[in-house]
Scaffold this motif. Sequence first.
Motif, PDB file in Angstrom:
ATOM      1  N   LEU A  68     -27.238  14.793 -55.068  1.00  0.00           N
ATOM      2  CA  LEU A  68     -27.504  15.492 -56.975  1.00  0.00           C
ATOM      3  C   LEU A  68     -27.446  16.685 -57.117  1.00  0.00           C
ATOM      4  CD1 LEU A  68     -29.341  15.341 -59.274  1.00  0.00           C
ATOM      5  CD2 LEU A  68     -31.314  16.268 -57.715  1.00  0.00           C
ATOM      6  N   GLY A  69     -27.265  18.120 -55.755  1.00  0.00           N
ATOM      7  CA  GLY A  69     -26.714  19.137 -56.231  1.00  0.00           C
ATOM      8  C   GLY A  69     -25.437  19.252 -56.834  1.00  0.00           C
ATOM      9  N   ILE A  70     -24.259  18.449 -56.121  1.00  0.00           N
ATOM     10  CA  ILE A  70     -23.006  18.570 -56.296  1.00  0.00           C
ATOM     11  C   ILE A  70     -23.315  18.118 -57.779  1.00  0.00           C
ATOM     12  CG2 ILE A  70     -20.586  17.791 -55.495  1.00  0.00           C
ATOM     13  CD1 ILE A  70     -21.697  17.349 -52.758  1.00  0.00           C
ATOM     14  N   TYR A  71     -23.432  16.636 -58.240  1.00  0.00           N
ATOM     15  CA  TYR A  71     -23.100  16.171 -59.239  1.00  0.00           C
ATOM     16  C   TYR A  71     -23.631  17.160 -60.433  1.00  0.00           C
ATOM     17  CZ  TYR A  71     -23.969  13.712 -63.222  1.00  0.00           C
ATOM     18  OH  TYR A  71     -23.674  13.418 -65.166  1.00  0.00           O
ATOM     19  N   LEU A  72     -24.792  18.132 -60.352  1.00  0.00           N
ATOM     20  CA  LEU A  72     -25.539  19.486 -61.128  1.00  0.00           C
ATOM     21  C   LEU A  72     -24.458  20.749 -61.279  1.00  0.00           C
ATOM     22  CD1 LEU A  72     -29.452  19.074 -60.266  1.00  0.00           C
ATOM     23  CD2 LEU A  72     -27.822  18.287 -62.220  1.00  0.00           C
ATOM     24  N   ILE A  73     -23.903  21.145 -60.608  1.00  0.00           N
ATOM     25  CA  ILE A  73     -22.450  21.787 -60.600  1.00  0.00           C
ATOM     26  C   ILE A  73     -21.239  21.202 -61.084  1.00  0.00           C
ATOM     27  CG2 ILE A  73     -20.732  23.195 -58.599  1.00  0.00           C
ATOM     28  CD1 ILE A  73     -23.025  22.829 -56.379  1.00  0.00           C
ATOM     29  N   GLN A  74     -21.033  19.849 -60.787  1.00  0.00           N
ATOM     30  CA  GLN A  74     -19.647  19.880 -61.110  1.00  0.00           C
ATOM     31  C   GLN A  74     -19.763  19.532 -63.141  1.00  0.00           C
ATOM     32  OE1 GLN A  74     -18.384  16.031 -59.530  1.00  0.00           O
ATOM     33  NE2 GLN A  74     -17.263  16.960 -57.880  1.00  0.00           N
ATOM     34  N   THR A  75     -21.185  19.667 -62.752  1.00  0.00           N
ATOM     35  CA  THR A  75     -21.391  19.488 -64.737  1.00  0.00           C
ATOM     36  C   THR A  75     -21.763  19.949 -65.109  1.00  0.00           C
ATOM     37  OG1 THR A  75     -23.659  18.489 -64.171  1.00  0.00           O
ATOM     38  CG2 THR A  75     -21.834  16.642 -64.326  1.00  0.00           C
ATOM     39  N   GLY A  76     -21.600  21.304 -64.547  1.00  0.00           N
ATOM     40  CA  GLY A  76     -22.562  22.906 -65.437  1.00  0.00           C
ATOM     41  C   GLY A  76     -23.433  23.158 -65.710  1.00  0.00           C
ATOM     42  N   ARG A  77     -24.086  22.366 -64.611  1.00  0.00           N
ATOM     43  CA  ARG A  77     -26.246  22.822 -64.307  1.00  0.00           C
ATOM     44  C   ARG A  77     -25.817  23.655 -62.622  1.00  0.00           C
ATOM     45  NH1 ARG A  77     -28.051  17.314 -66.884  1.00  0.00           N
ATOM     46  NH2 ARG A  77     -26.243  16.618 -65.860  1.00  0.00           N
ATOM     47  N   LYS A  78     -25.298  24.874 -63.244  1.00  0.00           N
ATOM     48  CA  LYS A  78     -24.815  25.198 -61.390  1.00  0.00           C
ATOM     49  C   LYS A  78     -25.667  26.005 -60.655  1.00  0.00           C
ATOM     50  CE  LYS A  78     -20.075  26.640 -62.229  1.00  0.00           C
ATOM     51  NZ  LYS A  78     -19.536  25.569 -61.732  1.00  0.00           N
ATOM     52  N   VAL A  79     -27.005  26.756 -61.043  1.00  0.00           N
ATOM     53  CA  VAL A  79     -28.151  27.004 -60.853  1.00  0.00           C
ATOM     54  C   VAL A  79     -28.749  26.204 -60.008  1.00  0.00           C
ATOM     55  CG1 VAL A  79     -29.851  28.336 -61.241  1.00  0.00           C
ATOM     56  CG2 VAL A  79     -27.582  29.069 -62.241  1.00  0.00           C
ATOM     57  N   ALA A  80     -29.445  25.261 -61.062  1.00  0.00           N
ATOM     58  CA  ALA A  80     -30.299  23.567 -60.632  1.00  0.00           C
ATOM     59  C   ALA A  80     -29.243  23.777 -59.182  1.00  0.00           C
ATOM     60  CB  ALA A  80     -30.136  22.766 -61.599  1.00  0.00           C
ATOM     61  N   GLY A  81     -27.775  22.582 -58.993  1.00  0.00           N
ATOM     62  CA  GLY A  81     -26.918  22.379 -57.984  1.00  0.00           C
ATOM     63  C   GLY A  81     -26.916  23.436 -57.146  1.00  0.00           C
ATOM     64  N   TRP A  82     -26.515  24.361 -56.872  1.00  0.00           N
ATOM     65  CA  TRP A  82     -26.806  25.241 -55.633  1.00  0.00           C
ATOM     66  C   TRP A  82     -28.672  24.987 -55.167  1.00  0.00           C
ATOM     67  CZ3 TRP A  82     -23.296  25.788 -52.918  1.00  0.00           C
ATOM     68  CH2 TRP A  82     -21.865  25.827 -53.508  1.00  0.00           C
ATOM     69  N   ILE A  83     -29.540  25.086 -56.355  1.00  0.00           N
ATOM     70  CA  ILE A  83     -30.670  25.473 -55.326  1.00  0.00           C
ATOM     71  C   ILE A  83     -30.721  23.766 -54.669  1.00  0.00           C
ATOM     72  CG2 ILE A  83     -33.283  25.462 -56.313  1.00  0.00           C
ATOM     73  CD1 ILE A  83     -32.334  26.853 -58.476  1.00  0.00           C
ATOM     74  N   PHE A  84     -30.232  22.648 -55.199  1.00  0.00           N
ATOM     75  CA  PHE A  84     -30.756  21.578 -54.402  1.00  0.00           C
ATOM     76  C   PHE A  84     -29.649  21.084 -53.051  1.00  0.00           C
ATOM     77  CE2 PHE A  84     -32.250  19.755 -58.565  1.00  0.00           C
ATOM     78  CZ  PHE A  84     -33.306  19.132 -58.240  1.00  0.00           C
ATOM     79  N   VAL A  85     -28.817  22.106 -53.664  1.00  0.00           N
ATOM     80  CA  VAL A  85     -28.014  21.876 -52.325  1.00  0.00           C
ATOM     81  C   VAL A  85     -28.461  22.996 -50.936  1.00  0.00           C
ATOM     82  CG1 VAL A  85     -25.459  22.603 -51.400  1.00  0.00           C
ATOM     83  CG2 VAL A  85     -25.647  21.389 -53.632  1.00  0.00           C
ATOM     84  N   VAL A  86     -29.219  24.372 -51.773  1.00  0.00           N
ATOM     85  CA  VAL A  86     -29.320  25.046 -50.538  1.00  0.00           C
ATOM     86  C   VAL A  86     -30.907  24.433 -50.207  1.00  0.00           C
ATOM     87  CG1 VAL A  86     -30.499  27.484 -50.548  1.00  0.00           C
ATOM     88  CG2 VAL A  86     -28.507  27.010 -51.355  1.00  0.00           C
ATOM     89  N   ILE A  87     -31.427  24.003 -51.045  1.00  0.00           N
ATOM     90  CA  ILE A  87     -32.497  23.137 -49.521  1.00  0.00           C
ATOM     91  C   ILE A  87     -32.535  21.498 -49.080  1.00  0.00           C
ATOM     92  CG2 ILE A  87     -34.533  21.672 -50.645  1.00  0.00           C
ATOM     93  CD1 ILE A  87     -34.536  23.676 -53.381  1.00  0.00           C
ATOM     94  N   PHE A  88     -31.286  21.438 -49.617  1.00  0.00           N
ATOM     95  CA  PHE A  88     -30.453  20.313 -48.693  1.00  0.00           C
ATOM     96  C   PHE A  88     -30.420  20.324 -47.268  1.00  0.00           C
ATOM     97  CE2 PHE A  88     -27.591  16.954 -46.639  1.00  0.00           C
ATOM     98  CZ  PHE A  88     -27.776  16.329 -46.888  1.00  0.00           C
ATOM     99  N   ILE A  89     -29.781  21.432 -47.477  1.00  0.00           N
ATOM    100  CA  ILE A  89     -28.799  22.730 -46.500  1.00  0.00           C
ATOM    101  C   ILE A  89     -30.009  22.879 -45.672  1.00  0.00           C
ATOM    102  CG2 ILE A  89     -27.748  24.081 -44.542  1.00  0.00           C
ATOM    103  CD1 ILE A  89     -25.698  23.491 -47.811  1.00  0.00           C
ATOM    104  N   LEU A  90     -31.018  23.902 -46.078  1.00  0.00           N
ATOM    105  CA  LEU A  90     -32.114  24.398 -44.603  1.00  0.00           C
ATOM    106  C   LEU A  90     -32.752  23.388 -44.642  1.00  0.00           C
ATOM    107  CD1 LEU A  90     -33.305  27.419 -47.651  1.00  0.00           C
ATOM    108  CD2 LEU A  90     -31.963  27.087 -45.256  1.00  0.00           C
TER     109      LEU A  90
END
Length: 85
Positions: free
Chosen positions: A42-64
């Motif tokens: 979901l984070g990667i998809y959001l980053i690829q579709t231009g919603r970078k802030v929300a995408g990075w939040i999901f990626v960071v939450i997943f990694i943490l």
Amino acid sequence: MEFVGFIIPIAIAIFLVIDAPKHGKNPWLWGILGFFFTFLPLGIYLIQTGRKVAGWIFVVIFILTIILIFVLISLAVAFFNSIGV
């Protein structure tokens, strides 16, 4: 009550399947990835579709979350080794 754990992955998969064609992405691929891995695709998809802030939040939450699980398992193993179980 076991079905409650499937609500979030199913919701994310449905969102990705519906939204992917709008951005020229393969809905099957994103739906399957979203169901099995939930927040990372979901984070990667959001980053690829231009919603970078929300995408990075999901990626960071997943990694943490992965780091937290690893630390908790390590602490549990160390604890049980120290008491001789």
